[in-house]
Write an enzyme that holds these catalytic residues in place. Structure first.
Site, PDB file in Angstrom:
ATOM      1  N   GLU A 246      49.952  31.033  45.931  1.00  0.00           N
ATOM      2  CA  GLU A 246      48.533  31.306  46.184  1.00  0.00           C
ATOM      3  C   GLU A 246      47.884  31.312  44.801  1.00  0.00           C
ATOM      4  O   GLU A 246      48.055  32.252  44.031  1.00  0.00           O
ATOM      5  CB  GLU A 246      48.406  32.637  46.925  1.00  0.00           C
ATOM      6  CG  GLU A 246      47.126  32.752  47.690  1.00  0.00           C
ATOM      7  CD  GLU A 246      46.050  33.421  46.887  1.00  0.00           C
ATOM      8  OE1 GLU A 246      45.319  32.690  46.170  1.00  0.00           O
ATOM      9  OE2 GLU A 246      45.949  34.648  46.944  1.00  0.00           O
ATOM     10  N   CYS A 280      40.322  34.949  43.356  1.00  0.00           N
ATOM     11  CA  CYS A 280      40.526  33.505  43.489  1.00  0.00           C
ATOM     12  C   CYS A 280      39.627  32.911  44.563  1.00  0.00           C
ATOM     13  O   CYS A 280      39.375  31.714  44.558  1.00  0.00           O
ATOM     14  CB  CYS A 280      41.996  33.208  43.768  1.00  0.00           C
ATOM     15  SG  CYS A 280      42.672  34.279  45.025  1.00  0.00           S
TER      16      CYS A 280
END
Ligand code: ADP
Length: 476
Positions: A246, A280
């Site tokens: 991720e 993110c």
């Protein structure tokens, strides 16, 4: 605070030199954390191997009970977990409480999901054979996570891994080890988890390499930068480890001409300024249709003016930037944008705090007239800078939104169902928010495409990452 490692069911000192942990708001030292030497890592891997064997003798329901107990313990310990997080990471306390609850929601979800792992019985082409498909845990797993969400990032991995029957070694970021230590104080009270989960902190490269090179660790789940993710994936190839990544993102947020502007401003603020933009999935490029630009900007400026920056323990909306390097990057992006023709609508000047040796605060900043030649529109920002870009038609904006190596999250605001569907189907991202700036929830698959990585966390998808398939042809 004096943080320790957690190996073989107990807190332990490490063989390497302990390291200092600082409060990013004022750079005062808040404690030291023990660091693992090679021997500690090797011992943890041996323990993880044995723990995995022991877990094989447990039922999914026993693991579910342990996770349910952990969930209750996390909710009970919410205040201490949240305060620890704010002190070491800087985020506002209300967001830290939100993160504890969010992390706990994954524990609860996987307590329920553990008992739903099912295999198959296939039709046989022979009367004297039976074809069975099993879904088994992959083995001991390594979880490496970053500082921006010090608790949620590894709990979102640990809960499904354990539910599936894997033993776990967690390596949190060196900036924020104490949230993990506090969490392991809860693990320490729950026998099955205590025997199966371990915590290593210290030199990321040393620990990372030993975990990745060891054949007995069968899976790596990593959250962090794309640059490091690519390296770890390449290293994992030598032992053909399963890998979930991720990684970074550069999220577009599109405000179409028919958007509800109040909703759009609200979603822009949440997606941009949550965790001070250090996420993110933070929106990084705000594309606004030229027809509604002036109205949107007026509302946005009013909302941004209300954002208070400061010490996360006070009643603020955004806390400090994690460190000097991250802070320096913000100044560079703003300077670059202004030099290339952007205009500043709010903020734009960071400063050092006055207490202690002075951490870094960057106020909520809005840049207008941004285009794709500017760094802020192409590089991850990881800070409270909101760049406004203008577009004229739908095809154009989708194309511009996709023109990035990243593919984690995208957002779009429109009241038109056909346009929303068009956006969902054409945005090359793992997650799309329509009329919302919030994506993460325990039952949904969180993850990206392209350079944002692969694998999913959450829901029924998240547990698959820790399961492998075995097929048996049984002659009778
Ligand atoms: P960030 O920019 O969020 O700090 P990183 O990718 O640098 O992202 O770090 C994310 C996690 O990966 C942290 O726990 C960090 O310690 C770890 N890490 C960084 N470099 C390496 C490496 N070479 N090997 C293993 N782990 C690493």
């Amino acid at each position: 605070m004096q943080g320790q490692l957690y190996i073989d069911g107990q807190f332990a000192k490490g063989g390497a030199a302990p390291f200092a942990v600082y409060n990013p708001y004022n750079l005062s030292q808040i404690g030291t954390q023990q660091a693992a030497a090679e021997d500690d890592v090797k011992r943890a891997i041996n323990v993880a191997e044995q723990a995995f064997k022991a877990l094989k003798t447990t039922t999914a329901f026993a693991r579910a009970d342990a996770l349910e107990t952990l969930y209750q313990a996390m909710i009970q310990a919410e205040s201490i977990l949240a305060e620890t997080m704010t002190i070491e990471q800087g985020k506002p306390l209300k967001e830290a409480i939100g993160e504890v609850r969010y992390a706990a929601s994954y524990v609860k979800w996987y307590a329920q999901e553990a008992g739903r792992v099912q295999g198959d019985i296939l039709a046989s082409n022979h009367p004297k054979s039976r074809l069975h498909v099993y879904r088994e845990p992959v083995g001991p797993v390594a979880l490496i996570t970053p500082w921006n969400f010090p608790l949620a990032m590894f709990v979102r991995k640990l809960a499904p891994a354990f539910a599936a029957g894997c033993s776990v070694i967690v390596k949190p970021a060196s900036q924020t080890p104490f949230s993990a230590v506090k969490f392991f104080e809860l693990i320490n009270q729950i026998p099955l988890l205590k025997a199966s989960c371990q915590l290593l902190s210290g030199d990321a490269k040393v620990i990372g390499e030993l975990l990745i090179d060891d054949m007995r660790i069968r899976k790596l789940s990593f959250t962090g930068s794309s640059a490091v993710g690519v390296k770890l994936a390449a290293k994992s190839a030598a032992t053909l480890k399963r890998v979930s990544l991720e990684l970074g993102g550069h999220a577009p947020l599109i405000v179409f001409a028919d958007a509800n502007l109040d909703k759009a401003v609200k979603g822009t603020i949440i997606s941009k300024f949550r965790n001070c933009g250090q996420a993110c999935i933070a929106s990084n490029r705000i594309y606004v249709h030229h027809k509604i630009k002036a109205d949107f900007v007026a509302k946005l400026k009013a909302a941004v003016a209300a954002i208070k920056a400061g010490n996360g323990l006070d009643n603020v909306d955004i806390g400090p930037i994690i460190d000097e390097a991250a802070y320096g990057k913000l100044a560079l992006q703003v300077d670059d944008a202004l030099a290339k023709g952007a205009s500043l609508l709010a903020g734009g000047q960071g400063y050092r705090t006055l207490s202690g040796s002075g951490g870094y605060i960057y106020p909520a900043t809005v840049l207008d007239d941004v285009d794709e030649n500017m760094q802020v529109a192409t590089e991850e920002t990881f800070g409270p800078i909101l760049p406004l870009l203008t577009f004229n038609d739908d095809d154009e904006v989708i194309k511009r939104a996709n023109a990035t190596p990243y593919g984690l999250a995208a957002y779009a605001y429109t009241e038109n169902l056909s346009r929303a569907t068009y956006a969902i189907e054409n945005l090359e991202y793992g997650m799309v928010g329509i009329n919302t700036g919030v994506l993460g929830t325990a039952q949904a698959p969180f993850g990206g495409v392209k350079m944002s990585g692969y694998g999913r966390e959450g829901g029924k998808y998240g547990i698959d990452e820790y399961l492998q398939i075995k097929y048996a042809n049984i002659g009778i």
